[in-house]
Scaffold this active site. Structure first.
Site, short mmCIF file in Angstrom:
data_model
loop_
_atom_site.label_atom_id
_atom_site.label_comp_id
_atom_site.label_asym_id
_atom_site.label_seq_id
_atom_site.Cartn_x
_atom_site.Cartn_y
_atom_site.Cartn_z
N CYS A 137 -9.41 0.47 -1.12
CA CYS A 137 -8.19 0.42 -1.91
C CYS A 137 -6.99 0.05 -1.04
O CYS A 137 -6.43 0.89 -0.34
CB CYS A 137 -7.95 1.77 -2.59
SG CYS A 137 -6.41 1.82 -3.52
N CYS A 150 -3.72 1.82 -1.79
CA CYS A 150 -3.68 3.23 -1.35
C CYS A 150 -3.48 3.32 0.17
O CYS A 150 -2.74 4.16 0.65
CB CYS A 150 -4.98 3.96 -1.69
SG CYS A 150 -5.66 3.59 -3.30
N ASP A 151 -4.18 2.47 0.91
CA ASP A 151 -4.29 2.69 2.36
C ASP A 151 -3.69 1.60 3.24
O ASP A 151 -3.64 1.76 4.46
CB ASP A 151 -5.78 2.86 2.73
CG ASP A 151 -6.41 4.04 2.02
OD1 ASP A 151 -5.70 5.03 1.79
OD2 ASP A 151 -7.60 3.98 1.68
#
Ligand code: FAD
Ligand code: NAP
Length: 311
Positions: free
Chosen positions: A133, A136-137
């Site tokens: 992701c 997200c990261d």
């Protein structure tokens, strides 16, 4: 025990659209959101192909859909279904804690989950440099080199997004042409921060201990079998998705790697009263708008099923 005419399992575009139609048909639907409220679009940035809205952030689109479902009268439960019994009627679903749902129809809209390469080293560094992701990261890899694996829309979008943080993004693909939409490919090839490694398979993810972290990759040229080591601090695996069928794989007919089978031009599954919509059944299109369309079909078909029960 929560009783409903229509239990919708999943809160992606399919689930929330079924909820809007189910509520307007006065079926008092309950939507169980699952561990990813809003579904896959909550982990992306711009969505540019939802008709009628030229550009919207994925999480915003899903908040709008949730609000719409609630406004129409659907009940939205922040719960996860752990067990679903389709062998008895009404159907019974067990949620977290003591929640039990009794339903006269079920719309299965559990979507899909990211695939992984299946390497031991991938498992070891998951959460420590290996991710599925980018939204997200990606931020954790500011000023670093990042590798993205895959050749579909997700891989190309993630590669483009990661150029916001990385000094360089290496896209590693197993063939010499991409599956991604042409407009995305065009953006990719124009981006000077992205290098594409064609015909390459990842053999191992390299890293260090204490603290655990990624240092690079070993890739094999599929044509020459030559192994090369690439340095990078982040690895984003974007090699597709598989249907989330755990609740039903032993109860409903499935095909093509676990996608729930529905009748032609219908969302009806192999059990009457159980309907499947979105990525759980769709191995072909897998788009937000097609998932929403199937959610609509499922609710309309559930309504007819419930009406027949009353006759
Ligand atoms: P999903 O969105 O997968 O939602 C599944 C839902 O089921 C989730 O809410 C989950 O919590 C729930 N669930 C699962 N198991 C349970 C359980 N046991 N109990 C209760 N709930 C459960 N498509 C586009 O059209 N345009 C795009 O720009 C686009 N960008 C994308 C970007 C990325 C990074 C990804 C991964 C996908 C993208 N897609 C895009 C594809 C699109 O997101 C999917 O086709 C769509 O979300 C499928 O919707 P769905 O409702 O079937 O399921
Ligand atoms: P996808 O389209 O199935 O693409 C997966 C990619 O990963 C393919 O290029 C595939 O290679 C590669 N791959 C698969 N298994 C692999 C393995 N074991 N090792 C190395 N590479 C592997 O998946 P996706 O990109 O996640 O997209 C899923 C769906 O969501 C699609 O329908 C897509 O259109 C949709 N989506 C849409 C948008 C958008 O509209 N903007 C954005 C994201 C996703 P091959 O090409 O060789 O098969």
């Amino acid at each position: 025990m929560k009783k409903t005419n229509m239990l919708i399992i999943g809160s992606g575009p399919a689930g929330y659209t079924a909820a809007v139609y189910g509520a307007r048909a006065m079926l008092n639907p309950i939507v169980v959101q699952g561990i990813q409220p809003g579904g896959q679009l909550t982990i992306t940035t711009e969505v540019e192909n939802w008709p009628g809205i030229k550009e919207i952030q994925g999480p915003d689109l899903m908040t709008n859909l949730e609000d719409h479902a609630k406004l129409a009268g659907a009940k939205v439960e922040p719960d996860v279904i752990n067990k679903l019994d389709l062998r008895q009627f009404p159907f019974i679903a067990h949620g977290d804690g003591d929640n039990i749902y009794e339903a006269k129809s079920v719309v299965l809209a559990t979507g899909a989950q990211a695939n992984w390469l299946g390497l031991e080293s991938e498992d070891k560094y998951k959460g420590f440099g290996v991710s599925a992701c980018a939204t997200c990261d990606g931020f954790f890899f500011r000023g670093q080199v990042i590798a993205v694996i895959g050749g579909g829309n997700t891989a190309v979008e993630e590669a483009l997004f990661l150029t916001n943080f990385a000094t360089k993004v290496i896209l590693i693909h197993r063939r010499e042409s991409l599956r991604a939409e042409k407009i995305l490919q065009d953006r990719l090839f124009k981006n000077s921060k992205i290098e594409v490694k064609w015909n390459c398979a990842v053999k191992e993810i390299l890293g260090k201990e204490n603290p655990l972290g990624v240092e690079g990759l070993v890739v094999e040229d599929i044509k020459t079998q030559k192994l090369t080591t690439l340095s990078c601090k982040g690895v984003f695996v974007a090699i597709g998705h598989s249907p989330s069928n755990e609740l039903v794989k032993d109860q409903l007919r499935t095909h093509k790697g676990g996608y729930v089978i529905t009748k032609n031009n219908s969302t009806q599954t192999s059990i009457p009263g159980v309907f499947a919509a979105g990525d759980i059944t769709d191995f072909k299109y897998r788009q937000a708008v097609t998932a929403a369309g199937m959610g609509c079909m499922a609710a309309l078909e559930a309504e007819r099923f419930i009406s027949e029960l009353k006759k």
